[in-house]
Design a protein around this motif. Structure first.
Motif, PDB file in Angstrom:
ATOM      1  N   ARG A   1     -81.204   2.376 -60.442  1.00  0.00           N
ATOM      2  CA  ARG A   1     -80.254   1.922 -59.168  1.00  0.00           C
ATOM      3  C   ARG A   1     -79.776   0.373 -59.375  1.00  0.00           C
ATOM      4  O   ARG A   1     -78.700   0.136 -59.555  1.00  0.00           O
TER       5      ARG A   1
ATOM      6  N   ASN B   1     -81.262  -0.608 -51.874  1.00  0.00           N
ATOM      7  CA  ASN B   1     -81.541   0.229 -50.812  1.00  0.00           C
ATOM      8  C   ASN B   1     -80.185  -0.217 -49.784  1.00  0.00           C
ATOM      9  O   ASN B   1     -80.037  -1.584 -49.748  1.00  0.00           O
ATOM     10  N   ASP B   2     -79.718   0.567 -48.802  1.00  0.00           N
ATOM     11  CA  ASP B   2     -78.685   0.020 -47.963  1.00  0.00           C
ATOM     12  C   ASP B   2     -79.441  -0.643 -46.742  1.00  0.00           C
ATOM     13  O   ASP B   2     -78.545  -1.427 -46.233  1.00  0.00           O
TER      14      ASP B   2
ATOM     15  N   ASN C   1     -85.843   8.959 -44.491  1.00  0.00           N
ATOM     16  CA  ASN C   1     -84.520   8.826 -44.246  1.00  0.00           C
ATOM     17  C   ASN C   1     -83.645   7.933 -44.760  1.00  0.00           C
ATOM     18  O   ASN C   1     -82.467   8.467 -45.325  1.00  0.00           O
ATOM     19  N   ARG C   2     -84.100   6.843 -44.560  1.00  0.00           N
ATOM     20  CA  ARG C   2     -82.822   5.826 -44.814  1.00  0.00           C
ATOM     21  C   ARG C   2     -83.094   4.819 -46.157  1.00  0.00           C
ATOM     22  O   ARG C   2     -82.330   4.205 -46.602  1.00  0.00           O
TER      23      ARG C   2
ATOM     24  N   PRO D   1     -82.088   8.620 -49.652  1.00  0.00           N
ATOM     25  CA  PRO D   1     -80.658   8.010 -50.340  1.00  0.00           C
ATOM     26  C   PRO D   1     -81.184   7.867 -51.702  1.00  0.00           C
ATOM     27  O   PRO D   1     -80.515   7.884 -52.576  1.00  0.00           O
ATOM     28  N   ARG D   2     -82.522   7.070 -52.003  1.00  0.00           N
ATOM     29  CA  ARG D   2     -82.942   6.804 -53.385  1.00  0.00           C
ATOM     30  C   ARG D   2     -82.656   8.061 -54.091  1.00  0.00           C
ATOM     31  O   ARG D   2     -82.310   7.899 -55.297  1.00  0.00           O
TER      32      ARG D   2
ATOM     33  N   ASP E   1     -81.138  11.036 -53.860  1.00  0.00           N
ATOM     34  CA  ASP E   1     -79.393  11.238 -54.000  1.00  0.00           C
ATOM     35  C   ASP E   1     -78.873  10.220 -55.172  1.00  0.00           C
ATOM     36  O   ASP E   1     -78.074  10.935 -55.824  1.00  0.00           O
ATOM     37  N   GLU E   2     -79.205   9.216 -54.886  1.00  0.00           N
ATOM     38  CA  GLU E   2     -78.432   7.969 -56.033  1.00  0.00           C
ATOM     39  C   GLU E   2     -79.117   8.166 -57.332  1.00  0.00           C
ATOM     40  O   GLU E   2     -78.342   8.090 -58.314  1.00  0.00           O
TER      41      GLU E   2
END
Ligand SMILES: [Zn+2]
Length: 244
Positions: A68, A86-87, A179-180, A184-185, A187-188
């Motif tokens: 990533r 990470n967002d 969840n945050r 997302p990790r 999915d990416e």
């Protein structure tokens, strides 16, 4: 000497990790199993990161670097939670978790609990941000990510209901981090792996297939350009000769 055994509340920890708290009655089997597996893997720092898969020699993994961020960092369990891609960062998530949890309480008209939460939210953050005695060089946030409940949370109050509310906030925060960051990790990583697979298939196709019309045109084009360039250069040389 410091009593390390009393640092953690092992009963709460094991109840949480074995997933007996929230899901046992309501949830279907699959979700329950996934959740338990996720928690056990965090406790053991054994999520299927690139580092873990590489060490286990799983197919398709060429190295242990994070796919990533492009920092050439090893993607081990610790890296997941602090990857630049990470967002949200951990502190942000903790602060916002308290806010979201309070909203939830308000929406279900638990006004007494809102008051209790406000009494302890700063202490809750203070505990998480202070250094862990067991995990050297890390804050207690890392205990929470592992799913280990620190006894300091129980020391905040003597009242059982208040202790339970703090435990609920702690679990809420744990899930917010999942969840945050974790989801997302995954999915990416899936998206990037699919992209890389398509690239590989493309490269293989080009090697094996005879060039199609478009490729042929490109070759002709580039040949023509080369010839033109040559012509130009010859012209220039002639010009130069004339001038000199
Ligand atoms: Zn990374």
């Amino acid at each position: 000497m410091y009593n390390h055994k009393k640092e953690f509340d092992w009963q709460t920890t094991l109840e949480f990790i074995s997933n007996r708290v929230e899901f046992s009655k309501r949830q279907s089997g699959n979700k329950d199993t996934y959740e338990r597996s996720y928690r056990i893997k965090n406790l053991l720092k054994d999520q299927p990161t690139y580092d873990t898969l590489y060490r286990r020699n799983t197919n398709k993994i060429d190295d242990n670097k994070c796919i990533r961020c492009e920092n050439k960092e090893i993607e081990d369990w610790d890296h997941i939670w602090i990857c630049e891609d990470n967002d949200f960062n951990l502190n942000e998530i903790i602060y916002e978790s308290i806010h979201k949890f309070e909203l939830q309480l308000k929406e279900s008209n638990q006004n007494d609990n809102v008051v209790t939460l406000r009494n302890y939210n700063i202490e809750f953050i203070n505990i998480l941000e202070s250094p862990s005695i067991i995990l050297r060089g890390k804050s207690r946030i890392w205990e929470l990510i592992r799913g280990i409940y620190n006894n300091k949370f129980n020391d905040l109050t003597k009242k059982k209901e208040e202790q339970n509310l703090i435990k609920k906030l702690w679990r809420f925060t744990y899930n917010e981090i999942k969840n945050r960051i974790w989801i997302p990790r995954c999915d990416e990583v899936k998206r990037l792996e699919e992209k890389a697979d398509i690239k590989k298939i493309d490269l293989r196709k080009r090697k094996n297939d005879p060039p199609n019309d478009l490729d042929r045109n490109n070759i002709i084009d580039s040949n023509e350009r080369k010839i033109n360039k040559k012509r130009k250069t010859t012209k220039n040389i002639e010009k130069d000769r004339k001038n000199s």
